[in-house]
Design an enzyme around this catalytic site. Structure first.
Site, PDB file in Angstrom:
ATOM      1  NE  ARG A  48      24.762 -65.324 -64.261  1.00  0.00           N
ATOM      2  CZ  ARG A  48      25.524 -64.383 -64.787  1.00  0.00           C
ATOM      3  NH1 ARG A  48      25.944 -64.492 -66.035  1.00  0.00           N
ATOM      4  NH2 ARG A  48      25.896 -63.339 -64.072  1.00  0.00           N
ATOM      5  CG  ASP A  76      27.576 -65.479 -73.580  1.00  0.00           C
ATOM      6  OD1 ASP A  76      28.680 -65.450 -72.994  1.00  0.00           O
ATOM      7  OD2 ASP A  76      26.571 -66.035 -73.093  1.00  0.00           O
ATOM      8  CB  VAL A 100      27.702 -70.039 -72.497  1.00  0.00           C
ATOM      9  CG1 VAL A 100      26.254 -69.550 -72.550  1.00  0.00           C
ATOM     10  CG2 VAL A 100      28.111 -70.676 -73.819  1.00  0.00           C
ATOM     11  CG  HIS A 101      29.331 -64.783 -68.907  1.00  0.00           C
ATOM     12  ND1 HIS A 101      30.058 -64.555 -70.048  1.00  0.00           N
ATOM     13  CD2 HIS A 101      29.101 -63.564 -68.357  1.00  0.00           C
ATOM     14  CE1 HIS A 101      30.274 -63.264 -70.178  1.00  0.00           C
ATOM     15  NE2 HIS A 101      29.699 -62.624 -69.178  1.00  0.00           N
ATOM     16  NE  ARG A 102      27.585 -60.534 -72.225  1.00  0.00           N
ATOM     17  CZ  ARG A 102      28.062 -59.417 -71.744  1.00  0.00           C
ATOM     18  NH1 ARG A 102      27.480 -58.840 -70.717  1.00  0.00           N
ATOM     19  NH2 ARG A 102      29.129 -58.846 -72.257  1.00  0.00           N
TER      20      ARG A 102
END
Length: 351
Positions: free
Chosen positions: A231, A273, A198-200
């Site tokens: 992030r 994502d 998950v990084h978007r």
């Protein structure tokens, strides 16, 4: 032929590795690393593992707002293009690094070539959608990974100098998979697991969406292995979700490309994502559940190997539980010789 290749993020390192290998036998390539991914685990380690040549220029831009980051890249890239006078600027994908280099090249006398042209998610809230569209419309030479992308470009009025090359990420994956066959990751993971990434910004910058995703991980029937992007770690901590995340999943540090590919191949399912991970899962015969409402890799959805679920807890859980028996897999993005095709076409097109 003098080529200036611009990269800045993990997926671009993977793509450039294949093309650089083909280019450097007969042509001069200067590699620019913008520094968009500035964490060593997301940058230098990939150069070493993929045998990418040392960058001739490292801009060290790092993290900032989209406007500031893109502007700082453009200032440095303009100076490099003016000094080096390349025959072609070669860009990959849809990052701010891609757009910065595209705008600089478009305002100079050099030609611009875009690898991974014609992809569309039709989600304008994604910065990547803006970047890829603008880059395509600036480009002199466009390399589409598949026929669907070429048709998308034609619908937007771009039909000249468009070539279906296949996907360069597949080239690199084939090469590294051969090297990794039978090797261990060195990571302590369960025999059966779901691999999550998950990084978007749409997921990490929205507490409700991120919380829903973490809640889904806690409800799955198999353990979740979660290599966490810096992030994402920051967001989980700021939102007070870190403890819940570590209870719901085995959160681990970012891994090398080889380790990640092995994790994808051995997973029962991938929940992500990332556009690149969607493809890697497809290539490695692992069903994928995409934590977005749209994808630029629509063919993987049409083929039954990828399910779009957004960030809704119940949809994520249901999709992972049913993603165990996908249909026969079609060949969508070439057979591992995309980089050679790109270099051959550049030799014909660049003047």
């Amino acid at each position: 032929m003098n080529v200036l290749s611009v990269v800045g993020a993990r997926p671009q390192f993977v793509k450039a590795a294949a093309v650089s290998q083909q280019l450097r036998g007969a042509h001069d390539e200067l590699l620019v690393h913008t520094g968009q991914h500035y964490d060593p685990e997301l940058s230098e380690v990939f150069f070493e593992e993929l045998a990418l040549p040392e960058p001739a220029f490292h801009l060290g831009v790092g993290s900032d707002s989209h406007a500031t980051q893109t502007a700082e890249m453009m200032l440095e890239l303009e100076r490099i293009v003016d000094d080096e006078s390349p025959d072609v600027v070669l860009v990959y994908g849809d990052t701010n690094s891609t757009l910065a280099a595209a705008l600089v090249a478009a305002k100079s006398s050099t030609q611009l070539a875009h690898v991974e042209a014609g992809l569309r998610s039709y989600d304008w809230s994604m910065p990547e959608e803006v970047n890829r569209r603008l880059t395509d419309h600036c480009s002199d030479i466009l390399f589409a990974p598949g026929q669907h992308a070429k048709e998308t470009l034609a619908q937007e009025g771009i039909s000249e100098n468009v070539f279906v090359s296949g996907d360069v990420m597949y080239d690199t994956l084939v090469q590294i998979s051969d090297r990794l066959h039978g090797t261990e990751t060195g990571l302590d993971v369960p025999d059966e697991y779901v691999l999550a990434t998950v990084h978007r910004a749409k997921n990490t910058d929205d507490r409700d969406r991120l919380e829903s995703i973490i809640d889904a991980f806690s409800q799955l029937h198999v353990p979740v292995v979660f290599p966490a992007h810096p992030r994402t770690v920051t967001a989980l901590q700021e939102y007070g979700l870190w403890d819940r995340a570590t209870e719901a999943a085995r959160v681990i540090d970012p891994v090398t490309y080889g380790q990640f590919i092995t994790l994808v191949e051995d997973a029962v399912c991938v929940a992500t994502d990332s556009g690149g991970v969607q493809k890697e899962a497809f290539y490695l015969d692992t069903p994928c559940v995409t934590l977005r409402e749209t994808t630029e890799w629509v063919e993987t959805v049409d083929a039954g190997w990828n399910t779009l679920v957004g960030a809704e807890t119940s949809r994520i859980v249901d999709a992972v539980r049913t993603a165990v028996d996908p249909p026969a897999k079609p060949e969508l993005y070439g057979n591992g010789n995309a980089a050679a095709r790109i270099v051959e076409q550049l030799e014909r097109s660049v003047h």
